[in-house]
Design an enzyme around this catalytic site. Sequence first.
Site, PDB file in Angstrom:
ATOM      1  N   LYS A 169      15.934  45.487  26.568  1.00 35.10           N
ATOM      2  CA  LYS A 169      16.924  45.912  25.571  1.00 35.10           C
ATOM      3  C   LYS A 169      18.158  45.053  25.764  1.00 35.10           C
ATOM      4  CE  LYS A 169      20.360  47.900  24.893  1.00 35.10           C
ATOM      5  NZ  LYS A 169      21.613  47.431  24.172  1.00 35.10           N
ATOM      6  N   GLU A 244      23.305  46.031  38.589  1.00 34.45           N
ATOM      7  CA  GLU A 244      24.289  44.990  38.910  1.00 34.45           C
ATOM      8  C   GLU A 244      25.474  45.245  38.007  1.00 34.45           C
ATOM      9  OE1 GLU A 244      26.719  42.295  38.454  1.00 34.45           O
ATOM     10  OE2 GLU A 244      25.136  41.237  37.355  1.00 34.45           O
ATOM     11  N   CYS A 278      31.357  39.377  35.839  1.00 37.33           N
ATOM     12  CA  CYS A 278      31.486  40.343  36.933  1.00 37.33           C
ATOM     13  C   CYS A 278      31.786  39.653  38.259  1.00 37.33           C
ATOM     14  CB  CYS A 278      30.214  41.165  37.046  1.00 37.33           C
ATOM     15  SG  CYS A 278      28.709  40.174  37.143  1.00 37.33           S
ATOM     16  N   GLU A 378      38.488  46.366  36.467  1.00 38.54           N
ATOM     17  CA  GLU A 378      37.892  45.141  35.931  1.00 38.54           C
ATOM     18  C   GLU A 378      38.380  44.918  34.506  1.00 38.54           C
ATOM     19  OE1 GLU A 378      33.588  43.068  36.257  1.00 38.54           O
ATOM     20  OE2 GLU A 378      33.599  45.023  35.289  1.00 38.54           O
TER      21      GLU A 378
END
Length: 471
Positions: A169, A244, A278, A378
């Site tokens: 997906k 992750e 990331c 973040e």
Amino acid sequence: MYDIDKIYIDGQFVTPRATETADLHNPSTEEKIGTARLGSVEDAREAVAAAKRAFPAFSRTTKGERIDMLKRLNAAVAARVSDLTEAMALEYGAPQTFTRFAIPHAASSFLTIAKVLEDYDFERRIGRARVIMQPVGVAAAITPWNSNIGFITSKLATAIAAGSTIVIKPSEMSAIQTQVLAECLHGAGLPKGVFNIVNGLGNVVGAELSRHPDIAKVTFTGSTAVGREILRSAADTFKRVTLELGGKGPNIILDDADLDVAIPAVLRMGFINSGQSCIAGTRVLVPNRRLDKVLARLKQETERFKVGAPDDPDAMIGPMVSQKQYDRVQSYIGLGIREGASLLTGGLGRPTGLDRGWFAKPTIFTGVNNQMRIAREEIFGPVLSVIGYRDDDEAVSIANDTSYGLQSYLHGSDASRMQALADRLDSGRVVINAAPHEPLAPFGGFKQSGIGREYGVFGLEAFLEPKAIIA
């Protein structure tokens, strides 16, 4: 205009059952460039059923057969590097500095895991037991928009190496890239049902895959918040998960670092993939006694960074992927100012000369402490925070004072000292002096940066279950 109206199930391109669509945009111009027809829960279930049918035969294929499939996949993707690059530039706005690495690396994922597979022993003796490593079952891969092609190929390659079938997906925002890649993968001629690709929303297709009883494993790359929801959904059927997730990487300049080498490396890793990464080293830790000199160099070098569209070969930073992401970055820049941090360079708005497109100024804050939100959350854009420290112990303390732990960076001259410091960092990877990527090394995070590891033997075994046969 692009009309992406197919998904890939059971070895063929089919029309989704639902009629809902998502608009596609060129982030460099903000123009609508097409639509993608979205998959439904029913489409997800059909893809899972196809993967389930294919699993028994595929799980019994030999190592040699799977290596041959991986080589064919590599050849099919490598043959269309230019098309994939064009799609990524159009739909994501990635600068050439990123696509020159990202697309060939995506193709090489298949050869890298094929090499791991060649040397891997699926059966071993432990005491009186014969231990067999067998495929976990049907897997689901949920991938993000910030490196769509690479995430799909790496997860698909590992599943195939393990003998697992898979339903993928991808982000609906990456539908053009996914379409070109699916054509490549289809051309490799794998057995039908081994891999399936369903465009769709995360709360529709992604949620169904996360809870579906016939999915044995979910591998996800994306935000920590979404990873948390996937983990909750997977718990009901005890799915294996690899997550992750986010990062807030420390980018540590040591007191013996050669600034001519360190400053460019710090900025490359801080602004990597236009900051939409990331692994970006967004907390720049600097010795107090070198702070003035480092700040001057950071400002000077950052203001040389060109922001621009992918057709500009000199552009180092591209646009944010969407209006939503641009607004998010702008909100954090405003937050940093309100928190009392000082702007060394950059700030709110677009760079000079760019009056359209979701371009953000490369921004560096100084006077930051590690409790400010710009240092803890973040941002996912080209925004760095400089934090001063007294000595190595305080640098390690600041670096580890975070809910994340994905990738850290050290810059210095004393190799043994950096190795010792690396051992103390709570981070899935530590990169010393801008060392190049190692695709065989495990990749994943500590704390809220995720669960499990990808790449190499560690990634392969995440798709395998050990079975002990004791005679």
